[in-house]
Write an enzyme that holds these catalytic residues in place. Structure first.
Site, mmCIF file in Angstrom:
data_model
loop_
_atom_site.group_PDB
_atom_site.id
_atom_site.type_symbol
_atom_site.label_atom_id
_atom_site.label_comp_id
_atom_site.label_asym_id
_atom_site.label_seq_id
_atom_site.Cartn_x
_atom_site.Cartn_y
_atom_site.Cartn_z
ATOM 1 N N HIS A 1 0.849 -1.199 0.000
ATOM 2 C CA HIS A 1 0.000 0.000 0.000
ATOM 3 C C HIS A 1 0.884 1.248 0.000
ATOM 4 O O HIS A 1 1.559 1.532 0.995
ATOM 5 C CB HIS A 1 -0.882 0.019 1.251
ATOM 6 C CG HIS A 1 -1.924 -1.053 1.264
ATOM 7 N ND1 HIS A 1 -2.353 -1.669 2.420
ATOM 8 C CD2 HIS A 1 -2.641 -1.612 0.260
ATOM 9 C CE1 HIS A 1 -3.285 -2.558 2.127
ATOM 10 N NE2 HIS A 1 -3.473 -2.551 0.828
ATOM 11 N N TYR B 1 3.612 0.420 4.745
ATOM 12 C CA TYR B 1 4.310 -0.724 5.336
ATOM 13 C C TYR B 1 3.478 -1.998 5.406
ATOM 14 O O TYR B 1 3.477 -2.698 6.417
ATOM 15 C CB TYR B 1 4.838 -0.370 6.737
ATOM 16 C CG TYR B 1 5.517 0.973 6.806
ATOM 17 C CD1 TYR B 1 6.574 1.272 5.936
ATOM 18 C CD2 TYR B 1 5.122 1.948 7.715
ATOM 19 C CE1 TYR B 1 7.205 2.511 5.994
ATOM 20 C CE2 TYR B 1 5.739 3.182 7.774
ATOM 21 C CZ TYR B 1 6.772 3.460 6.912
ATOM 22 O OH TYR B 1 7.387 4.675 6.971
ATOM 23 N N HIS B 2 2.796 -2.313 4.311
ATOM 24 C CA HIS B 2 2.008 -3.541 4.278
ATOM 25 C C HIS B 2 2.449 -4.477 3.150
ATOM 26 O O HIS B 2 1.593 -5.049 2.472
ATOM 27 C CB HIS B 2 0.513 -3.207 4.098
ATOM 28 C CG HIS B 2 -0.058 -2.384 5.195
ATOM 29 N ND1 HIS B 2 -1.182 -1.586 5.032
ATOM 30 C CD2 HIS B 2 0.322 -2.227 6.490
ATOM 31 C CE1 HIS B 2 -1.449 -0.975 6.177
ATOM 32 N NE2 HIS B 2 -0.553 -1.334 7.069
ATOM 33 N N PRO B 3 3.745 -4.667 2.916
ATOM 34 C CA PRO B 3 4.128 -5.550 1.806
ATOM 35 C C PRO B 3 3.704 -6.990 2.075
ATOM 36 O O PRO B 3 3.821 -7.476 3.202
ATOM 37 C CB PRO B 3 5.660 -5.422 1.773
ATOM 38 C CG PRO B 3 6.046 -5.028 3.158
ATOM 39 C CD PRO B 3 4.920 -4.176 3.666
#
Ligand SMILES: Cc1cc2nc3c(=O)[nH]c(=O)nc-3n(C[C@H](O)[C@H](O)[C@H](O)COP(=O)(O)OP(=O)(O)OC[C@H]3O[C@@H](n4cnc5c(N)ncnc54)[C@H](O)[C@@H]3O)c2cc1C
Length: 570
Positions: free
Chosen positions: A303, A477-479
């Site tokens: 995201h 920070y949602h990989p």
């Protein structure tokens, strides 16, 4: 023959969000011997436990792998930070503590892709089993699970947060009292993983509840460097154990399975270091190919987010709360009652909305914070009375990859997120930014606004907005997605999370997501581990009490998948 004292039924690599949950569930079975290996140290760094302390961990190698992407072509070749927790509890120790599960359609989409057992109806019982919802259980929430989840208390919220929610409602969005309930759309409070002012990481919840079990061994400072394989079966791991003076190389063996919970960067890294991945890449690095799986490290999704910073007047923000006298008051409040500024998660209120009416469900999310800063003439950021609304595209089309750079496990892998690589992703970000401005200008906030700090009034056309996004956007920070679940040739694990073409080897963390969930990714990572635990125990022939809602769906232990059958015959 391995010694019995270093042989386990299950070896879990990575004590992060998923790894802690998995260790808790597997070690409940007292007949199973479980080893949990964590590369980072104990969670003794004080800012971990103070919610506002997360700001001190974003670039701190003591608790963070501090990864970053390669120069991103669509973002003016900027490198984008990719923090990941390197500590007992993993990224749950450095994250923003916002509790969001995603949308029903996310999981139904996974099932439609051929992943049996992953529809919303199938996964909701695992979200509920994981949870202890402070305010009580209902059709969507559970009580009695290890993970504490609570609503924001009224005396913890600044007035400005409620004004933002009201303003969003004035733009035509519904007020939503539970983003994890029947519908995600609208504006409202975020639920959070904070109890009595302290972060509820997976180490402090799941691990604290099981760390004294005699059948569970937890090792910190234990960096797994490769899998020990016998043909296509995982029989153990090799790891470096940090010593007081010298590090030692150790091995552990399993009679059951190895489960990778190293997260989106390190799970594919470990597969590749062990010879499982893209043939060409492995051969280039001189690694013997054990199993060719071209999807390892591919399908990276994240995201991307952009901050809109708005000055405000006549209503309190964090700016006033951090002045020396107010700060003393906040410190007192925090250490006596666990309240005040220091007990704040990254965001207390938020919005889920559709960037375009044609979207069938919300595809953009806002995190709101009553704080802002502005660059001075020298480019240094100066705190100002203001607010920040950070907005992200929840379902990007752009896909990236994560691959090892060398055969050295300590070399950070090459991360290419390829943010904004499709026109649609660029359009969504532009529309989403416009929506944030619309909310700021709604009556509930309009009278309180001063200047827009960024992007600023001069940025108005689509081209100008896109150019601002290219220059200033960051990851939220949602990989996820680098060991994708599926049954096609680019899938890495099957629907029971077994690595295709291998035996005794699974992956259970955020890397298995076929598509990114619509929201923050911690709760889904925990759900994945909860579900994996049941599958592991079932496949070992043990009687498993499935969570409420699934008991009539007991699945028998399955035999090899088509791709595994190929491996077995090889
Ligand atoms: C700054 C930040 C803010 C965030 N905010 C939120 C939020 O508010 N809400 C939310 O839902 N999500 C948030 N997220 C995302 C969320 O926290 C992650 O998606 C989730 O925690 C990932 O869980 P995981 O189990 O896949 O990996 P992790 O939790 O990262 O666990 C992986 C673990 O494996 C260990 N490890 C890795 N390699 C090895 C090895 N070779 N040997 C041994 N151990 C190894 C790591 O040290 C780590 O402990 C945030 C993330 C960040 C970085």
């Amino acid at each position: 023959m391995p010694a019995a004292n270093n042989t386990y039924d299950y070896i879990i690599v990575g004590a992060g969000s998923a790894g802690c949950a998995l260790a808790y569930r597997l070690s409940r079975e007292s007949s199973r011997k479980v080893l949990l290996l964590e590369a980072g140290g104990k969670d003794s760094f004080p800012p971990i436990h103070i919610p506002l302390g997360f700001a001190f961990m974003m670039k701190n190698p003591r608790v963070n792998w501090c990864y970053e992407t390669e120069p991103e072509p669509e973002l003016h070749n900027r490198r984008i930070a990719c923090p990941r927790g390197k500590v007992l509890g993993g990224t749950s120790c450095i994250n923003g503590m916002v509790y969001i599960r995603g949308q029903k359609q996310d999981y139904d989409g996974w099932a439609e892709l051929g992943n049996d057992g992953w529809s919303y109806e199938d996964v909701l019982p695992y979200f509920k089993r994981a949870e202890h919802k402070a305010e009580g259980a209902n059709a969507y929430h559970g009580q009695g699970g290890p993970l504490w989840v609570e609503e924001v208390s009224l005396d913890d919220k600044l007035e400005l947060a409620d004004m933002f929610v009201q303003a969003a409602v004035q733009t035509g969005l519904p007020f939503n009292e539970d983003f994890n309930g029947a519908s995600q759309e609208g504006a409202g409070d975020y639920q959070r993983k904070i109890r009595k002012g302290k972060r509820q990481s997976c180490a402090r919840t799941y691990l604290d509840a099981c760390k004294n079990r005699p059948n569970l061994t937890i090792l910190t400072g234990a960096m797994t460097e490769k899998l020990l394989l016998e043909k296509h079966r995982a029989v153990g791991v090799q790891y470096t154990l940090k010593g007081k003076k010298v590090d030692s190389t150790e091995q552990a063996f399993t009679t059951g399975e190895v489960i990778l919970c190293g997260g989106v960067v390190n799970s594919p890294q470990l597969l590749e270091l062990s010879g499982i991945g893209q043939r060409q890449h492995l051969e280039q690095l001189g690694i013997d190919v054990v199993r060719e799986l071209p999807g390892v490290g591919e399908n990276l999704q994240d995201h991307l987010t952009i901050n809109i910073q708005q000055g405000v007047e006549g209503v309190p923000t964090f700016h006033e709360e951090t002045r020396p006298l107010a700060m003393l008051g906040n410190l007192f409040k925090y250490f006596t009652r666990g309240k005040g500024l220091l007990a704040h998660p990254a965001s207390q209120v938020g919005v889920f909305f559709r960037s375009d009416e044609k979207e069938s469900t919300p595809n953009a999310q806002i995190h709101f914070a009553p704080a802002a800063s502005e660059p001075d003439k020298k480019g240094n950021l100066k705190p100002r009375p203001g607010t920040t609304a950070t907005v992200c595209n929840l379902r990007p089309e752009s896909r990236g990859s994560i691959h090892i750079r060398s055969t050295n496990p300590n070399d950070p892998p090459v991360i290419r997120a390829n943010y904004l690589s499709t026109q649609r992703d660029r359009d969504v970000m532009v529309s989403a930014l416009r929506k944030v401005r619309e909310i700021f200008r709604a009556p509930a906030l309009a009278d309180r606004l001063s200047r827009e700090f960024s992007p600023g009034d001069t940025v108005q056309t689509d081209e100008q907005i896109l150019s601002f996004i290219r220059a200033e956007s960051e990851s939220v920070y949602h990989p996820v997605g680098t060991c994708r679940m599926g049954d096609d040739e680019l899938a890495v694990v099957d629907a029971r999370l077994r690595v295709h073409g291998m035996e005794g080897l699974r992956v259970a963390d955020a890397s298995i997501m076929p598509t990114i969930t619509s929201g923050n990714t911690h709760a889904p990572a925990v759900m994945i581990a909860e579900k994996c635990a049941d599958m592991l125990l079932q496949d070992a022939g043990l009687r498993v009490t499935l969570p409420e809602g699934l008991q009539d769906k007991q699945q028998p232990a399955t035999t090899a998948t088509p791709l595994q059958a190929v491996a077995n015959s090889a």
